[in-house]
Design an enzyme around this catalytic site. Sequence first.
Site, short mmCIF file in Angstrom:
data_model
loop_
_atom_site.label_atom_id
_atom_site.label_comp_id
_atom_site.label_asym_id
_atom_site.label_seq_id
_atom_site.Cartn_x
_atom_site.Cartn_y
_atom_site.Cartn_z
N ARG A 170 0.81 -1.23 0.00
CA ARG A 170 0.00 0.00 0.00
C ARG A 170 0.84 1.28 0.00
O ARG A 170 0.46 2.28 0.59
CB ARG A 170 -0.97 0.04 1.20
N CYS A 218 -10.65 -1.54 3.36
CA CYS A 218 -9.98 -1.86 4.63
C CYS A 218 -9.52 -0.57 5.31
O CYS A 218 -8.93 0.30 4.69
CB CYS A 218 -8.78 -2.76 4.38
N GLU A 288 -4.89 2.38 6.99
CA GLU A 288 -4.69 2.29 5.54
C GLU A 288 -5.37 3.49 4.87
O GLU A 288 -4.85 4.07 3.92
CB GLU A 288 -5.27 0.99 4.98
C1 LIG Z 1 -15.45 -1.18 -1.35
C2 LIG Z 1 -13.97 -0.91 -1.36
C3 LIG Z 1 -13.08 -1.95 -1.55
C4 LIG Z 1 -11.71 -1.71 -1.57
N1 LIG Z 1 -10.85 -2.76 -1.75
C5 LIG Z 1 -9.52 -2.53 -1.84
C6 LIG Z 1 -8.61 -3.62 -2.09
O1 LIG Z 1 -8.99 -4.77 -2.23
N2 LIG Z 1 -7.29 -3.30 -2.18
C7 LIG Z 1 -6.81 -2.03 -2.05
O2 LIG Z 1 -5.61 -1.81 -2.15
N3 LIG Z 1 -7.67 -1.00 -1.78
C8 LIG Z 1 -8.99 -1.21 -1.69
N4 LIG Z 1 -9.85 -0.18 -1.43
C9 LIG Z 1 -9.30 1.19 -1.23
C10 LIG Z 1 -9.24 2.02 -2.53
O3 LIG Z 1 -10.01 1.43 -3.54
C11 LIG Z 1 -7.80 2.15 -3.02
O4 LIG Z 1 -6.96 2.69 -2.01
C12 LIG Z 1 -7.68 3.03 -4.27
O5 LIG Z 1 -6.36 2.99 -4.70
C13 LIG Z 1 -8.09 4.47 -3.99
O6 LIG Z 1 -8.06 5.18 -5.21
P1 LIG Z 1 -8.76 6.60 -5.31
O7 LIG Z 1 -8.56 7.11 -6.70
O8 LIG Z 1 -10.15 6.51 -4.84
O9 LIG Z 1 -7.86 7.45 -4.32
P2 LIG Z 1 -8.34 8.49 -3.21
O10 LIG Z 1 -9.08 7.75 -2.15
O11 LIG Z 1 -9.00 9.65 -3.83
O12 LIG Z 1 -6.92 8.94 -2.63
C14 LIG Z 1 -6.08 8.00 -1.98
C15 LIG Z 1 -4.67 8.59 -1.89
O13 LIG Z 1 -4.14 8.70 -3.21
C16 LIG Z 1 -3.77 10.06 -3.47
N5 LIG Z 1 -4.07 10.33 -4.88
C17 LIG Z 1 -5.23 10.14 -5.55
N6 LIG Z 1 -5.08 10.48 -6.85
C18 LIG Z 1 -3.79 10.92 -6.99
C19 LIG Z 1 -3.03 11.44 -8.06
N7 LIG Z 1 -3.53 11.59 -9.29
N8 LIG Z 1 -1.77 11.82 -7.83
C20 LIG Z 1 -1.22 11.68 -6.61
N9 LIG Z 1 -1.88 11.21 -5.53
C21 LIG Z 1 -3.15 10.82 -5.73
C22 LIG Z 1 -4.64 10.90 -2.52
O14 LIG Z 1 -4.05 12.16 -2.29
C23 LIG Z 1 -4.64 10.01 -1.31
O15 LIG Z 1 -3.41 10.14 -0.64
C24 LIG Z 1 -11.23 -0.39 -1.40
C25 LIG Z 1 -12.13 0.67 -1.21
C26 LIG Z 1 -13.49 0.42 -1.19
C27 LIG Z 1 -14.44 1.57 -1.00
#
Ligand SMILES: Cc1cc2nc3c(=O)[nH]c(=O)nc-3n(C[C@H](O)[C@H](O)[C@H](O)COP(=O)(O)OP(=O)(O)OC[C@H]3O[C@@H](n4cnc5c(N)ncnc54)[C@H](O)[C@@H]3O)c2cc1C
Length: 292
Positions: A170, A218, A288
Amino acid sequence: MKLFDGLETIVKTDVPLAQYTWLNIGGPAKYFVQPRTVDELRLAVQRCRENDVRMYVLGGGANLLVDDAGVDGAVIRLRQGTFLDVAHSEAGVRAGAGADMGRLVLRCVRDGLSGLECLTGIPGTVGGCVKMNAGGVFGDIGSIVESVEVMNDMGEVFTRSREDLAFAYRSTNISSRFILGAEFRLGEDDPQRILKQVKQIWIYKKNTQPLGGHNAGCIFKNPRGLSAGALIDRAGLKGKRVGGAYVSDKHANFILVDEGARASDMLKLINLIRETVYKKSEVYLELEIEVW
Ligand SMILES: Cc1cc2nc3c(=O)[nH]c(=O)nc-3n(C[C@H](O)[C@H](O)[C@H](O)COP(=O)(O)OP(=O)(O)OC[C@H]3O[C@@H](n4cnc5c(N)ncnc54)[C@H](O)[C@@H]3O)c2cc1C
């Protein structure tokens, strides 16, 4: 809006952030910036830098808890214009930071490109998934990243190739604030075979995780060699509730929230889980999710 003069089409003020997060809670962003091009992003970043405005990068909001008080700074969301571009590349596919991961997985299935299916069921954007090295038992995104395009706070753009990048559980070594896009190394395969794998992963997720209801996946990282969910379960916390937030009965590392829940409910429950697990197992759980 003197600070962002000339950028009125891409900057709004006091925008509620709840609608942009999977938890659907949290207060407003003082400035909400949605650039459509790298030049617009660079200009907005320059204004923030010159005026000491703190910057936050928002992807799909799937790993975020925004405080009830909101964010005193500029939330920059790269989900328009060139940041959504997706195209085939020599290695496989190149996608803008704002591209939706679920749609990208399905597009690759259709085009017979294999590798990204390990991200099935993981919501978010390309930028957020690379930043978090999203993944799980089926693989992590870092293992198929060929290169990443980034921008730092000075507005300088770089490409970082696989040799420069390190991905861990992560996390990544990407220090520039903005991921603009990424290229993934994919193999050619039969679309039907990739689709079968996607379906198997969905079945696994459906059986092991709560589907439906607002959550952020998570909440805690798995401590080395241990499962955060199992530790929370062993501490007797499944179903534990604080206000509108409660621990899932299906997977104890998921917190679900009711309509109208507050970030403070989540934060109190998170603290309670940490204290209880520590008392029971002497393990301090690390978050996380990110809290803004
Ligand atoms: C139902 C559900 C299931 C999930 N299952 C998993 C799983 O199995 N495995 C897993 O790893 N995660 C899981 N997650 C968590 C999530 O999906 C991941 O962490 C995903 O990578 C988040 O992406 P996001 O674009 O929504 O990022 P955000 O939540 O918007 O941001 C997360 C982080 O990334 C940074 N960020 C976002 N975009 C950029 C960019 N363009 N440049 C630089 N930094 C950036 C943000 O500043 C922040 O620090 C789950 C979430 C949910 C709701």
